[in-house]
Scaffold this motif. Structure first.
Motif, short mmCIF file in Angstrom:
data_model
loop_
_atom_site.label_atom_id
_atom_site.label_comp_id
_atom_site.label_asym_id
_atom_site.label_seq_id
_atom_site.Cartn_x
_atom_site.Cartn_y
_atom_site.Cartn_z
N SER A 112 10.55 2.16 1.10
CA SER A 112 11.04 2.80 -0.27
C SER A 112 10.63 2.16 -1.40
O SER A 112 11.12 2.57 -2.56
N LEU A 113 9.90 1.04 -1.57
CA LEU A 113 9.89 0.40 -2.53
C LEU A 113 8.96 0.92 -3.76
O LEU A 113 8.00 1.36 -3.33
N LYS A 114 9.35 1.09 -4.69
CA LYS A 114 8.68 1.79 -6.01
C LYS A 114 8.44 0.74 -7.14
O LYS A 114 7.46 0.95 -7.89
N TRP A 115 9.20 -0.07 -7.40
CA TRP A 115 9.08 -1.07 -8.76
C TRP A 115 9.29 -2.36 -8.20
O TRP A 115 10.41 -2.69 -7.57
N MET A 165 -0.77 -5.77 -3.70
CA MET A 165 -1.90 -5.15 -4.61
C MET A 165 -2.25 -3.89 -3.79
O MET A 165 -2.78 -3.11 -4.48
N ASP A 166 -2.11 -3.69 -2.69
CA ASP A 166 -2.39 -2.53 -1.95
C ASP A 166 -1.34 -1.37 -1.81
O ASP A 166 -1.54 -0.52 -1.18
N ARG A 167 -0.17 -1.93 -2.45
CA ARG A 167 1.02 -0.83 -2.42
C ARG A 167 0.87 0.10 -3.56
O ARG A 167 0.30 -0.37 -4.91
N ASP A 168 1.51 1.24 -3.50
CA ASP A 168 1.54 2.02 -4.73
C ASP A 168 2.94 1.81 -5.39
O ASP A 168 4.17 2.49 -5.32
#
Length: 344
Positions: A87-90, A107-110
């Motif tokens: 659920s991580l966004k920020w 780095m590979d996450r949105d």
């Protein structure tokens, strides 16, 4: 619209209403600056503080604060290895540099990523002007005369009317320019996109990065304040140093690897430049066998020029403000959004 970790546009909103948010704080839980987390809005649930969390306990966490003092890159990687954080966004880093978070797991996450730039700029600008004055006053000579109880007058320099060139006119570079102008100095700077600083009263002339060698030829003081990215590794090299005046001083408050340290040592020993004020180095801690330690024309500080009273307290205050913005406006309200791939 805020960029992703990968630099692409993204946005998520809170639908105009104040929502709740779940936060994990990756930090040494004994750090005193974390006491300011009590100032977070009541709508924030702090799920955990530390570097080890039970597997699955962070599944609903959408916000992460990385307080990286006392936390290694390996510990950060372990947090992501043990928890998928779906659920991580920020993610917010309490540092201005992005070194500790430039790992594949991030780095590979949105993600939208923010940092604490601006928190440390003033103190680094003060260090730059101190370094410049250190050499203008011939401080090493003053110290030698004091050590030998020798009263001997000699002419000293002033900063007014001199030219300071700044490599990288971002937040730190601009703060340095403002202070240099207050001393009556002429300010030059390089920037990847010079148009961003056209009309800025903190700089007299802006160069594109490719014209660095042209800029340094005009400078009495050359300051490196650029972040470390592939294009800035050894941006200050033997060729750049050879174009500087023999009376010029080099000052580095950016990243040590932006300078070819071997070439710098050679320039200092040969008298190709007069001196250097260094807060950062290619290898830290600076090895005991480094030639720099024994050079009388080098000012060395152990990468602490920004560690003034309250430096980390201020970074947490910034995060608290950013969290309030996030709750009210989503990602579009966040301050200091960065592109981790570009490095700033």
């Amino acid at each position: 619209m805020a960029p992703l970790a990968g630099g692409k546009p993204r946005s998520f909103s809170m639908s105009g209403t104040r929502q709740k948010a779940r936060l994990v704080v990756v930090a040494d839980k004994e750090r005193s600056e974390l006491r300011h987390l009590k100032e977070l809005p009541k709508d924030v649930e702090v799920v955990g503080i530390g570097t080890k969390f039970p597997q699955g306990s962070l599944d609903e966490v959408e916000c992460m604060l990385l307080n990286s003092v006392g936390v290694s890159r390996e510990e950060v990687r372990e947090v992501f290895a043990q928890n998928s954080l779906p659920s991580l966004k920020w993610l917010h880093s309490n540092m201005a540099g992005l070194d500790v978070i430039k790992i594949p797991e991030i780095m590979d996450r949105d993600l939208t990523i923010t940092n604490s730039k601006g928190t440390y700029s003033r103190s680094l600008a003060e260090y730059v002007l101190f370094s410049a004055k250190f050499f203008a006053l011939q401080t090493p000579r003053l110290l030698n005369q004091k050590a030998s109880a020798r009263w001997e007058k000699f002419p000293v320099g002033e900063l007014a009317g001199k030219t300071m060139g700044i490599i990288g006119f971002g937040d730190i570079g601009r703060a340095t320019g403002v202070l240099a102008k207050a001393y009556g100095m002429r300010v030059l700077a390089t920037r990847r996109n010079p148009e961003l600083s056209r009309g800025d009263k903190a700089v007299d002339k802006i160069f594109c990065t490719a014209d660095l060698e042209l800029m340094v030829q005009e400078c009495d003081y050359v300051v490196c304040s650029t972040p470390l990215v592939p294009s800035t590794k050894h941006i200050v090299n033997a060729s750049v140093l050879s174009k500087m005046k023999r009376t010029a001083v080099f000052i580095n408050v950016g990243r040590g690897q932006c300078v070819d340290e071997r070439a710098l040592c050679s320039a200092l020993k040969s008298g190709a430049i007069m001196g250097a004020g260094l807060d950062v180095f290619e290898t830290e801690p600076l090895p005991q066998d480094s030639e720099l330690w024994g050079m009388p024309n080098v000012l060395i500080s152990p990468h602490n020029a920004d560690q003034v009273d309250g430096w980390l307290d201020n970074s947490i205050h910034l995060f608290v403000k950013n969290m309030s913005n996030y709750l009210e406006q989503g990602s579009e309200g966040l301050l200091n959004v960065v592109d981790i791939h570009r490095g700033y």
